[in-house]
Motif scaffolding. Structure first.
Motif, short mmCIF file in Angstrom:
data_model
loop_
_atom_site.label_atom_id
_atom_site.label_comp_id
_atom_site.label_asym_id
_atom_site.label_seq_id
_atom_site.Cartn_x
_atom_site.Cartn_y
_atom_site.Cartn_z
N PHE A 89 0.86 -1.18 0.00
CA PHE A 89 0.00 0.00 0.00
C PHE A 89 0.90 1.23 0.00
CE2 PHE A 89 -2.78 -3.28 1.56
CZ PHE A 89 -4.04 -2.93 1.13
N GLY A 90 0.95 1.91 -1.13
CA GLY A 90 1.79 3.09 -1.25
C GLY A 90 1.04 4.21 -1.93
N GLU A 91 1.80 5.11 -2.59
CA GLU A 91 1.17 6.16 -3.38
C GLU A 91 0.80 5.57 -4.73
OE1 GLU A 91 4.92 5.33 -4.48
OE2 GLU A 91 4.47 6.13 -2.50
N ASP A 92 0.26 6.37 -5.63
CA ASP A 92 -0.10 5.87 -6.95
C ASP A 92 1.16 5.44 -7.69
OD1 ASP A 92 -2.72 6.42 -6.36
OD2 ASP A 92 -2.84 8.24 -7.58
N TRP A 93 1.14 4.24 -8.24
CA TRP A 93 2.30 3.72 -8.95
C TRP A 93 2.68 4.64 -10.10
CZ3 TRP A 93 6.17 0.62 -8.26
CH2 TRP A 93 6.91 0.17 -9.36
N GLN A 94 3.95 4.98 -10.17
CA GLN A 94 4.55 5.84 -11.19
C GLN A 94 4.05 7.28 -11.13
OE1 GLN A 94 3.97 3.59 -14.88
NE2 GLN A 94 5.98 2.66 -14.62
N SER A 95 3.38 7.67 -10.02
CA SER A 95 2.98 9.07 -9.90
C SER A 95 4.17 9.95 -9.63
CB SER A 95 1.94 9.22 -8.78
OG SER A 95 2.50 8.81 -7.53
N HIS A 96 5.09 9.49 -8.81
CA HIS A 96 6.36 10.16 -8.58
C HIS A 96 7.33 9.11 -8.05
CE1 HIS A 96 4.32 10.42 -4.63
NE2 HIS A 96 5.53 10.33 -4.13
N PRO A 97 8.62 9.32 -8.21
CA PRO A 97 9.59 8.26 -7.88
C PRO A 97 9.88 8.18 -6.38
CG PRO A 97 10.72 10.18 -8.73
CD PRO A 97 9.26 10.49 -8.83
N SER A 98 8.98 7.59 -5.63
CA SER A 98 9.15 7.46 -4.19
C SER A 98 10.15 6.35 -3.86
CB SER A 98 7.81 7.13 -3.52
OG SER A 98 7.44 5.80 -3.82
N SER A 99 10.61 6.35 -2.62
CA SER A 99 11.53 5.30 -2.17
C SER A 99 10.87 3.92 -2.26
CB SER A 99 12.00 5.59 -0.74
OG SER A 99 10.89 5.74 0.13
N THR A 100 9.58 3.84 -1.93
CA THR A 100 8.88 2.55 -2.00
C THR A 100 8.87 2.02 -3.42
OG1 THR A 100 7.45 3.38 -0.23
CG2 THR A 100 6.79 1.34 -1.30
N GLN A 101 8.64 2.90 -4.39
CA GLN A 101 8.64 2.45 -5.78
C GLN A 101 10.02 2.00 -6.23
OE1 GLN A 101 6.45 4.68 -8.71
NE2 GLN A 101 5.13 5.62 -7.17
N HIS A 102 11.04 2.76 -5.88
CA HIS A 102 12.41 2.35 -6.22
C HIS A 102 12.73 0.97 -5.64
CE1 HIS A 102 13.85 5.94 -8.20
NE2 HIS A 102 13.50 6.72 -7.18
N LEU A 103 12.36 0.77 -4.38
CA LEU A 103 12.66 -0.47 -3.70
C LEU A 103 11.96 -1.65 -4.34
CD1 LEU A 103 14.13 -1.70 -1.21
CD2 LEU A 103 12.02 -1.33 0.07
N PHE A 104 10.68 -1.47 -4.68
CA PHE A 104 9.92 -2.60 -5.21
C PHE A 104 10.16 -2.85 -6.69
CE2 PHE A 104 7.96 -2.58 -1.12
CZ PHE A 104 7.73 -3.92 -0.91
N ARG A 105 10.77 -1.92 -7.38
CA ARG A 105 11.25 -2.24 -8.72
C ARG A 105 12.34 -3.30 -8.64
NH1 ARG A 105 10.34 3.41 -9.88
NH2 ARG A 105 8.80 3.60 -11.54
N GLN A 106 13.09 -3.30 -7.55
CA GLN A 106 14.11 -4.32 -7.34
C GLN A 106 13.51 -5.62 -6.80
OE1 GLN A 106 17.19 -3.75 -8.44
NE2 GLN A 106 16.52 -1.68 -9.00
N LEU A 107 12.68 -5.52 -5.77
CA LEU A 107 12.12 -6.73 -5.16
C LEU A 107 11.22 -7.50 -6.13
CD1 LEU A 107 11.29 -5.32 -1.61
CD2 LEU A 107 13.05 -7.00 -2.18
N ALA A 108 10.57 -6.78 -7.04
CA ALA A 108 9.67 -7.44 -7.99
C ALA A 108 10.40 -8.24 -9.06
CB ALA A 108 8.75 -6.41 -8.65
N LYS A 109 11.72 -8.16 -9.09
CA LYS A 109 12.49 -8.99 -10.03
C LYS A 109 12.49 -10.45 -9.59
CE LYS A 109 15.59 -5.21 -11.38
NZ LYS A 109 16.98 -4.67 -11.35
N LYS A 110 12.28 -10.69 -8.28
CA LYS A 110 12.31 -12.06 -7.76
C LYS A 110 11.02 -12.46 -7.05
CE LYS A 110 17.32 -12.32 -7.03
NZ LYS A 110 18.40 -12.58 -6.03
N HIS A 111 10.16 -11.49 -6.75
CA HIS A 111 8.98 -11.78 -5.95
C HIS A 111 7.73 -11.17 -6.57
CE1 HIS A 111 11.63 -13.20 -2.76
NE2 HIS A 111 12.36 -12.11 -2.98
N GLN A 112 6.60 -11.78 -6.29
CA GLN A 112 5.33 -11.25 -6.77
C GLN A 112 4.94 -10.03 -5.94
OE1 GLN A 112 2.03 -13.93 -6.36
NE2 GLN A 112 0.55 -12.53 -7.30
N VAL A 113 4.58 -8.96 -6.64
CA VAL A 113 4.19 -7.73 -5.95
C VAL A 113 2.82 -7.27 -6.45
CG1 VAL A 113 4.75 -5.31 -5.50
CG2 VAL A 113 6.59 -7.01 -5.64
#
Length: 378
Positions: free
Chosen positions: A6-30
């Motif tokens: 649960f974060g802000e709108d995806w791709q609305s602005h480059p938040s830390s949560t979005q940066h982090l989950f761009r990495q985690l989603a390479k190996k895990h379902q998000v």
């Protein structure tokens, strides 16, 4: 492992949560849930626009199946963003029941354990964690002081989230002191090293500027020291002050000056084409609770770029005192800008390399690996 975020709108602005989950989603379902809100809407234009954007997002999500996200390098990641038709009056009991029903209808839950990652405290009212699930509170701001948040409404939800969370990640020591010691872990912001260290051509918006450029990107908001920026621009007409971002507060007196240029917010991928080519990067913040608690994303991006940095004093810059020029007052700030301009012209000091080395341990890939290790599933 399945994450429900649960974060802000995806791709609305480059938040830390979005940066982090761009990495985690390479190996895990998000499963990414777009913002469910932290304040009640009003009739202000900004709120009306937000409601219209939400309705547009809802329509698009119903008319087309969410697609797998692709990173800027062309790599597919297992992340799907969803907009829920929830109502923002979270402190109303009937509304909470309705919102819970909306969430359950999406069918996100199966037998697989889930890691709930909540950057928005109000989201705790929607979920019902099971014994096999984990609840992570990612606290990136002091919500009691954050502008644009309904503090009275959010406070009880944050208290409930703190109680139910298995782990609380914070971005600063200031926030850590507010959390139970048994749950809290530090997770400072990272940086896209490739984006900010790879040399890129100068942005076209800077091409016609011949003066030394003193640059800042980010919203022009209440946490910027307007008086300091005015003093800098008026006392140093030989410099061009370039401010990139949305205008939230009234900066008309500053923006009417000949040596001040405003550029509307640009895409995150373009930021390096500005910050690599201006002479000084600045963080001219006021001293308030929000700034004391923050860890600005742009700080490590500035550091990675290697451009000399001048900043007012706040906690997040203290670890970088060897390479960042920190000022305690307006006069000191302007004098440090002068020094930074001369430093940017020097060929004798390896300033850029020193800064880039400081940023090298803070990539988003490293942050994602740390989270995996601490959650014990990577």
């Amino acid at each position: 492992m399945k994450f429900i975020v649960f974060g802000e709108d995806w791709q609305s602005h480059p938040s830390s949560t979005q940066h982090l989950f761009r990495q985690l989603a390479k190996k895990h379902q998000v499963i990414w849930i777009n913002s469910i809100g932290m304040r009640k809407p009003t009739l202000r234009l900004i709120d009306v626009k937000r409601v219209l954007n939400k309705l547009k997002s809802l329509f698009l999500s119903k008319s087309s199946r969410p697609k797998t996200t692709t990173t800027k390098t062309g790599q597919n990641i297992n992340l799907r963003a969803h907009t829920l038709a929830v109502l923002p009056w979270h402190d109303n009991f009937v509304v909470r029941l309705f919102n819970q029903w909306i969430y359950k209808r999406k069918g996100f839950i199966d037998d697989e354990p889930i890691v709930y990652w909540l950057s928005v405290p109000t989201a705790i009212s929607l979920i019902s964690p099971r014994a096999q699930d984990k609840v992570i509170y990612y606290c990136g701001d002091d919500f009691s002081a954050l502008a644009g948040v309904d503090h009275k409404m959010v406070a009880p939800f944050e208290s409930e989230l703190i109680e139910k969370a298995d782990i609380i990640y914070v971005v600063s020591e200031y926030l850590a002191y507010k959390m139970p010691k048994s749950k809290v872990k530090m997770l400072s912001h990272g940086v896209d090293l490739e984006l900010f260290t790879t040399q890129t051509p100068k942005a076209s918006e800077l091409e016609q500027i011949s003066r030394p450029i003193i640059g800042f990107y980010g919203s022009l908001n209440a946490w910027l020291d307007k008086a300091l920026l005015l003093k800098l621009a008026k006392e140093r007409p030989m410099y061009q002050l370039v401010l990139i971002g949305h205008i939230v507060e009234n900066f008309s007196e500053l923006l009417k000056l000949d040596n001040v240029t405003h550029i509307p917010a640009v895409e995150h991928d373009r930021l390096a084409s500005f910050s690599q080519h201006w002479q000084v990067s600045i963080l001219p913040f006021v001293d308030n609770e929000q700034i004391r608690a923050c860890d600005p994303l742009k700080l490590k991006e500035y550091i990675a770029t290697g451009t000399p940095i001048v900043t007012t004093r706040f906690a997040a810059v203290n670890p970088y005192q060897e390479t960042i020029l920190i000022a305690d007052n307006h006069r000191g700030f302007i004098e440090r800008v002068d020094y930074a301009v001369s430093l940017s012209k020097s060929n004798n000091l390896n300033w850029r390399a020193n800064q880039s080395r400081q940023a090298s341990d803070h990539s988003w890939q490293a942050k994602a690996k740390l989270v995996c290790k601490q959650l014990r599933f990577c």
